[in-house]
Design an enzyme around this catalytic site. Structure first.
Site, PDB file in Angstrom:
ATOM      1  N   TYR A 109       0.863  -1.126   0.080  1.00  0.00           N
ATOM      2  CA  TYR A 109       0.158  -0.047   0.070  1.00  0.00           C
ATOM      3  C   TYR A 109       0.885   1.127  -0.026  1.00  0.00           C
ATOM      4  O   TYR A 109       1.850   1.141   0.701  1.00  0.00           O
ATOM      5  CB  TYR A 109      -1.029   0.120   1.314  1.00  0.00           C
ATOM      6  N   GLU A 197      -3.896   7.577  -3.779  1.00  0.00           N
ATOM      7  CA  GLU A 197      -3.647   6.268  -3.270  1.00  0.00           C
ATOM      8  C   GLU A 197      -3.537   5.179  -4.103  1.00  0.00           C
ATOM      9  O   GLU A 197      -4.142   5.196  -5.049  1.00  0.00           O
ATOM     10  CB  GLU A 197      -5.033   6.000  -2.566  1.00  0.00           C
TER      11      GLU A 197
END
Length: 390
Positions: A109, A197
């Site tokens: 991530y 993101e």
């Protein structure tokens, strides 16, 4: 302002970030054609909506033939995809993204957000990619790596290496990670993004070599900066946004739709929030947040009334003005203009205070229209709730 995954990937490509080969399709036939042009033997068909959780909701399908690409696209396009972010009504899928399936070895991530505490862009990373980062932060906060970026000097190589090492990247992958992180940071900064993101950022194997590639990307942009980001503004998907919110932006109004029945027209974000709280305190439900801002002309007030009344649930309108830069006489003239032009049928509760308050109250009193005037916010909220409750 949000953009779709395929738009985010196209944007990242202009900054040299590696993304899978792919293209967007608006029909099943086009999807099959895209898959043929991309080549390969395995593809991913992904619904394009402004919501997370698409995979769990069946919005991401991995297929092994051109015919399956066509069938997957036909299944998704035209349906309402329901995820934990869309609500029970779901969001209509109007397009899909077709890309080559990647041979994934590891998922990570990576995100850039504006941290209100430090007032700086902060890099967030985790070795737990491909899952909801909120759950990781909640149950395993030690797995979340943060690095604050000094705006005076930008994101530095040693910071990228520090983050890469913390999530287990090394060797050539670390070199790729440094370049990738700096490119995404530069994209976010240049384009006035509030959030970027990447989930997952994946290590994939190709021709015996491992490389980092962005498998999914989301961007959120600052609405207040769109005037200087024409290219970003063109990416806006009006079909996925509340048309009232889009229209309000065009008139210089800050509007957010809610699910109540008491329309609100207020000047100043703080006072608007206080108005919503007061309505809730008295047992009511606000239908919207609307800040007319400073210098509200009669035309601006008329537009505010019209946008609020486009919500069929609105049973009355609460106008709460504490004038500083604004003037109460402007607000009063705007309300009268709105009543005459829009033939408003719902009750209007008006609380005026501040600059030219006596002139404003006199204008309302002499208008011949049935405004309900009150002295303070608490009384205004109580009256609004009383009216909608019969």
């Amino acid at each position: 302002m949000n953009i779709h995954e395929y738009q985010a990937k196209e944007l990242l490509k202009t900054y040299g970030v590696s993304v899978p080969a792919g293209a967007v399709a608006y029909s099943d036939k086009q999807a099959a054609q895209v898959a043929e042009e991309i080549g390969g033997s395995r593809w991913v068909v992904k619904a394009q909506i402004h919501a997370g959780g698409r995979g769990k909701a069946g919005g991401v399908k991995v297929v092994d033939s051109i015919d399956e690409v066509r069938k997957a696209a036909d299944t998704l396009i035209g349906t309402h995809l329901v995820t934990h972010q869309t609500g029970p009504e779901g969001t209509l899928v109007q397009r899909v993204w077709i890309e080559q399936a990647s041979q994934i070895k590891q998922e990570y991530y990576l995100g850039f957000v504006i941290d209100r505490a430090t007032q700086r862009i902060t890099l967030i990373a985790s070795a737990e990619g491909g899952v909801e980062i909120e759950e990781v932060a909640k149950h395993h906060p030690e797995k979340i790596i943060k690095e604050v970026v000094d705006p005076a000097i930008g994101l530095l190589d040693f910071q990228c290496r520090k983050v890469a090492t913390s999530i287990g990247l090394k060797g050539k992958l670390m070199q790729q990670a440094v370049k990738l992180m700096k490119s995404i940071y530069r994209c976010m900064r240049d384009r006035d993004a509030l959030q970027a993101e990447i989930n997952p950022l994946a290590v994939v194997s190709s021709d015996g070599q491992d490389r980092l590639i962005v498998l999914d990307a989301k961007f959120n942009f600052d609405d207040n900066a769109l005037y200087r980001q024409a290219a970003v503004a063109e990416l806006r998907d009006l079909a996925e946004e509340d048309p009232k919110e889009v229209e309000a932006t065009g008139h210089g109004l800050n509007y957010i739709a809610l699910d109540g029945n008491i329309g609100c027209i207020v000047n100043g974000a703080g006072l608007a929030m206080a108005s919503l709280d007061a309505i809730t305190l008295h047992g009511g439900k606000p239908a919207n947040f609307l800040d007319v801002g400073g210098g509200a002309s009669p035309e601006k007030v008329t537009n505010a009334c019209r946008i609020v009344l486009e919500d069929a649930n609105v049973k009355c309108i609460l106008v709460n003005i504490f004038a500083g830069i604004n003037r109460c006489d402007w607000i009063a003239q705007g309300l009268i203009q709105a009543c005459n032009a829009l033939q408003i049928k719902v009750p209007l509760i008006v609380r005026l205070a501040g600059t030219n308050v006596e002139e404003g109250r006199k204008i309302l009193a002499e208008s011949g229209l049935s405004f309900i005037t009150v002295e303070n916010l608490d009384a205004a909220a109580a009256k609004a709730v009383e009216i909608v409750n019969g």
